[in-house]
Design a protein around this motif. Structure first.
Motif, mmCIF file in Angstrom:
data_model
loop_
_atom_site.group_PDB
_atom_site.id
_atom_site.type_symbol
_atom_site.label_atom_id
_atom_site.label_comp_id
_atom_site.label_asym_id
_atom_site.label_seq_id
_atom_site.Cartn_x
_atom_site.Cartn_y
_atom_site.Cartn_z
ATOM 1 N N PHE A 1 0.817 -1.201 0.000
ATOM 2 C CA PHE A 1 0.000 0.000 0.000
ATOM 3 C C PHE A 1 0.857 1.259 0.000
ATOM 4 O O PHE A 1 0.566 2.226 -0.721
ATOM 5 N N GLY A 2 1.932 1.232 0.799
ATOM 6 C CA GLY A 2 2.809 2.404 0.871
ATOM 7 C C GLY A 2 3.417 2.757 -0.477
ATOM 8 O O GLY A 2 3.507 3.944 -0.845
ATOM 9 N N THR A 3 3.807 1.757 -1.230
ATOM 10 C CA THR A 3 4.388 1.989 -2.560
ATOM 11 C C THR A 3 3.357 2.606 -3.504
ATOM 12 O O THR A 3 3.664 3.549 -4.249
ATOM 13 N N LEU A 4 2.133 2.064 -3.455
ATOM 14 C CA LEU A 4 1.068 2.598 -4.295
ATOM 15 C C LEU A 4 0.766 4.060 -3.937
ATOM 16 O O LEU A 4 0.548 4.893 -4.820
ATOM 17 N N LEU A 5 0.814 4.341 -2.652
ATOM 18 C CA LEU A 5 0.553 5.714 -2.219
ATOM 19 C C LEU A 5 1.663 6.646 -2.686
ATOM 20 O O LEU A 5 1.393 7.776 -3.121
ATOM 21 N N ASP A 6 2.912 6.170 -2.618
ATOM 22 C CA ASP A 6 4.026 6.973 -3.138
ATOM 23 C C ASP A 6 3.828 7.271 -4.617
ATOM 24 O O ASP A 6 4.009 8.408 -5.071
ATOM 25 N N GLU A 7 3.439 6.235 -5.351
ATOM 26 C CA GLU A 7 3.222 6.428 -6.781
ATOM 27 C C GLU A 7 2.092 7.417 -7.033
ATOM 28 O O GLU A 7 2.205 8.319 -7.870
ATOM 29 N N ALA A 8 1.007 7.259 -6.265
ATOM 30 C CA ALA A 8 -0.147 8.138 -6.431
ATOM 31 C C ALA A 8 0.224 9.593 -6.142
ATOM 32 O O ALA A 8 -0.072 10.501 -6.932
#
Lengths: 183, 183
Positions: free
Chosen positions: A169-176
């Motif tokens: 989730f953290g990676t996806l949030l960084d990307e977002a």
DNA sequence: GCATACTTGGCACTCAGTGCCACATATGGC
DNA sequence: GCCATATGTGGCACTGAGTGCCAAGTATGC
């Protein structure tokens, strides 16, 4: 007591569906009266979305605790770490994941969830306004920054839920959040 | 018929308040039966928020009509011109302004409004995804761009409504969307 | 004039949520 | 032990939204 009732209800919702589970079903299973139920929860929706109220307070505090000279977007990302931890906690993951699915395919619950998020947005916007010296009442920009940041959280969460959780989730949030930059 | 009922209802809501006006009040004033009312509107909320469905379709079409090589953020801003025109139309202004106030101080209606906006967000996200070649199902970024853009509309609208309308809605939206830049 | 489809109304029902009152169970002071 | 008060609980009746079912009425086509 509230917590136990909420957990019982969530099991029922996950098993039978939200609409199909009546308050009568719930109180029968819990062994309390209808009237007592409505003293613990103001509504049926509260059973599912109640946790958001505590959650939002944590979020606001986390943002307020960030250093004032940090770039706002970075502060927001760091504040969201509490959300990331919550969703990646293995013990809560199954239950909260099941609830997110229940919310996802019920329009009324989706509406309630977004409405609570938008209340968080107002609070975050006030903090952003204080930092940037732009009053949120007359300047849309603090609200926009807070809204965009929360849109990132929601978008990342949706992808995380509807895929197989292979990307954290953290990676996806960084990307977002990397897809936008406040000017 | 739908339009006439909606107008009558909105007058009642503006006068007595949304919660205080029952369907019975409305159908008595309209001279129809309760049962018939529910054939024209699926819910009481529909009386206030029904227009959003048509509105959202217009918005999606407006975005789809923009040239594919235009920067996405610019395309979104141009698509929102239909919203700007709607709000700045003098003949509708009083009525829609009154309705926005009704929505604003009723949590259930606010939730419903945001929920419908989030459905528009999904559709806009699909168009953004198609343009950028990033699938919205696995990449949060198209959803983020659409969400941020709509957050700008909502923030600009809120400021516009709660101030004295001295600054035109279009200007506020320009300012709001100028506060973010997709990378 | 008659058959067909569509619209409307009436009625009874479910379910969420609220107000009011009565009863039970603690807790504290004497 | 006894009384007073606060607090939790249940029962009951009510409102209001929304739905299913059936019985009318009303238009249209032949």
């Amino acid at each position: 007591m509230r917590a136990e009732l909420a957990m019982l209800a969530q099991d029922l919702f996950a098993a039978k569906g939200y609409e199909q589970t009546t308050i009568d079903d719930l109180v029968a299973a819990a062994g309390i009266s209808r009237r007592t139920f409505f003293r613990y929860f103001t509504s049926k929706e509260d059973l599912v979305l109640g946790k958001y109220d505590a959650w939002s307070q944590t979020l606001v505090e986390a943002l307020a605790a960030r250093p004032a000279d940090e770039p706002v977007w970075e502060s927001l990302r760091r504040a969201f770490d509490v959300v990331v931890e919550y969703f990646e906690d293995a013990t809560l993951a199954e239950r909260s994941l099941a609830m997110e699915k229940v919310i996802h395919d019920n329009p009324a619950l989706s509406a309630g969830e977004i409405e609570r998020i938008s209340r968080v947005q107002s609070e975050l916007a006030e903090l952003v306004a204080a930092r940037t010296g732009r009053p949120a009442a007359t300047d849309p920009r603090p609200t926009v920054v807070a809204g965009a940041a929360l849109a990132c959280v929601v978008a990342a969460k949706d992808v995380w839920i509807s895929t197989d959780r292979s990307r954290p989730f953290g990676t996806l949030l960084d990307e977002a959040m990397g897809a936008l930059k406040p000017v």
